[in-house]
Design a protein around this motif. Structure first.
Motif, PDB file in Angstrom:
ATOM      1  N   LEU A   1       7.402  -9.848   6.299  1.00 57.16           N
ATOM      2  CA  LEU A   1       6.786 -11.173   6.453  1.00 57.16           C
ATOM      3  C   LEU A   1       5.523 -11.091   7.311  1.00 57.16           C
ATOM      4  N   GLU A   2       5.586 -10.280   8.355  1.00 59.65           N
ATOM      5  CA  GLU A   2       4.422 -10.095   9.226  1.00 59.65           C
ATOM      6  C   GLU A   2       3.307  -9.389   8.449  1.00 59.65           C
ATOM      7  N   GLY A   3       3.676  -8.352   7.690  1.00 59.41           N
ATOM      8  CA  GLY A   3       2.691  -7.584   6.926  1.00 59.41           C
ATOM      9  C   GLY A   3       2.013  -8.384   5.827  1.00 59.41           C
TER      10      GLY A   3
ATOM     11  N   LYS B   1      -3.724  -1.023   0.166  1.00 56.48           N
ATOM     12  CA  LYS B   1      -2.949  -0.386   1.246  1.00 56.48           C
ATOM     13  C   LYS B   1      -2.041  -1.375   1.972  1.00 56.48           C
ATOM     14  N   PRO B   2      -2.550  -2.536   2.398  1.00 55.24           N
ATOM     15  CA  PRO B   2      -1.642  -3.490   3.050  1.00 55.24           C
ATOM     16  C   PRO B   2      -0.496  -3.953   2.134  1.00 55.24           C
ATOM     17  N   PHE B   3      -0.787  -4.101   0.837  1.00 56.78           N
ATOM     18  CA  PHE B   3       0.273  -4.486  -0.098  1.00 56.78           C
ATOM     19  C   PHE B   3       1.342  -3.400  -0.172  1.00 56.78           C
ATOM     20  N   LEU B   4       0.912  -2.150  -0.289  1.00 52.91           N
ATOM     21  CA  LEU B   4       1.871  -1.045  -0.350  1.00 52.91           C
ATOM     22  C   LEU B   4       2.613  -0.878   0.972  1.00 52.91           C
ATOM     23  N   ASP B   5       1.940  -1.171   2.077  1.00 54.12           N
ATOM     24  CA  ASP B   5       2.619  -1.121   3.381  1.00 54.12           C
ATOM     25  C   ASP B   5       3.757  -2.150   3.439  1.00 54.12           C
ATOM     26  N   VAL B   6       3.517  -3.333   2.890  1.00 52.85           N
ATOM     27  CA  VAL B   6       4.575  -4.350   2.838  1.00 52.85           C
ATOM     28  C   VAL B   6       5.727  -3.839   1.972  1.00 52.85           C
TER      29      VAL B   6
ATOM     30  N   ILE C   1       5.294   4.071  -4.158  1.00 56.71           N
ATOM     31  CA  ILE C   1       4.437   3.537  -3.099  1.00 56.71           C
ATOM     32  C   ILE C   1       3.512   4.631  -2.575  1.00 56.71           C
ATOM     33  N   THR C   2       4.064   5.805  -2.307  1.00 55.79           N
ATOM     34  CA  THR C   2       3.284   6.922  -1.776  1.00 55.79           C
ATOM     35  C   THR C   2       2.189   7.340  -2.746  1.00 55.79           C
ATOM     36  N   HIS C   3       2.544   7.505  -4.016  1.00 57.13           N
ATOM     37  CA  HIS C   3       1.549   7.908  -5.011  1.00 57.13           C
ATOM     38  C   HIS C   3       0.523   6.797  -5.248  1.00 57.13           C
ATOM     39  N   GLY C   4       0.962   5.559  -5.242  1.00 60.12           N
ATOM     40  CA  GLY C   4       0.034   4.437  -5.444  1.00 60.12           C
ATOM     41  C   GLY C   4      -0.974   4.307  -4.348  1.00 60.12           C
ATOM     42  N   SER C   5      -0.613   4.689  -3.110  1.00 58.91           N
ATOM     43  CA  SER C   5      -1.546   4.522  -1.990  1.00 58.91           C
ATOM     44  C   SER C   5      -2.617   5.603  -1.965  1.00 58.91           C
ATOM     45  N   GLY C   6      -2.446   6.650  -2.742  1.00 59.91           N
ATOM     46  CA  GLY C   6      -3.410   7.743  -2.737  1.00 59.91           C
ATOM     47  C   GLY C   6      -4.395   7.699  -3.891  1.00 59.91           C
ATOM     48  N   ARG C   7      -4.305   6.717  -4.761  1.00 60.05           N
ATOM     49  CA  ARG C   7      -5.177   6.650  -5.934  1.00 60.05           C
ATOM     50  C   ARG C   7      -5.817   5.283  -6.043  1.00 60.05           C
ATOM     51  N   SER C   8      -6.943   5.244  -6.709  1.00 54.95           N
ATOM     52  CA  SER C   8      -7.578   3.965  -7.031  1.00 54.95           C
ATOM     53  C   SER C   8      -8.187   4.090  -8.423  1.00 54.95           C
ATOM     54  N   SER C   9      -7.336   3.987  -9.413  1.00 55.23           N
ATOM     55  CA  SER C   9      -7.777   4.183 -10.788  1.00 55.23           C
ATOM     56  C   SER C   9      -6.776   3.519 -11.717  1.00 55.23           C
TER      57      SER C   9
END
Length: 139
Positions: free
Chosen positions: A10-12, A26-31, A57-65
């Motif tokens: 909720l805070e994130g 990144k903030p979305f994946l952190d949540v 989550i880990t793989h999604g945070s390392g790519r932007s495509s």
């Protein structure tokens, strides 16, 4: 301060969107990462689901495509699956609430989490559909 397993998420979620209303990856994946401890509450039965979601989550945070978009879609699907599995693992409502409760108001936090997180998932789903990566119906 009274907390539940949903308090960190909720805070994130307060930081998931940019000033102009765009979801920040990144903030979305952190949540999403902060939701994983909820699965821990159900023990070993949820380990496989947690591992798969955590990997996405880990793989999604390392790519932007296009690959990143596919990871979001898979994460979105697994969130739905994890919810269904978690509901089946809990023998009844009272036990479920006992398992996930903390020192805070769990009912209020669940409601707040659902009303805040669902629109983010919907926005991600709509984006994926707009770029032709919506295969939600295929699963």
């Amino acid at each position: 301060m009274a907390e539940t397993v949903f308090t960190p998420s909720l805070e994130g979620m307060k930081h998931v969107k940019s000033e102009n209303g765009v979801i920040l990856t990144k903030p979305f994946l952190d949540v999403c990462k902060q939701i994983l401890p909820v699965l821990d509450k159900f023990g070993a039965a949820m380990a496989l689901v947690k591992t798969d979601i955590g990997g996405n989550i880990t793989h999604g945070s390392g790519r932007s495509s296009k690959q990143d978009c596919k990871r979001f879609l898979k994460l979105h699907k697994w969130t739905s699956v994890a919810h269904k599995v978690a509901m089946k693992l809990a023998p009844n409502r009272e036990k479920f609430m006992e398992v996930i409760s903390g020192t805070g108001d769990i009912k209020a936090d669940i409601e707040k989490f659902c009303t805040t997180f669902f629109p983010l998932l919907k926005e991600n789903h709509d984006f994926l559909a707009s770029v032709g990566l919506d295969d939600m119906k295929a699963s």
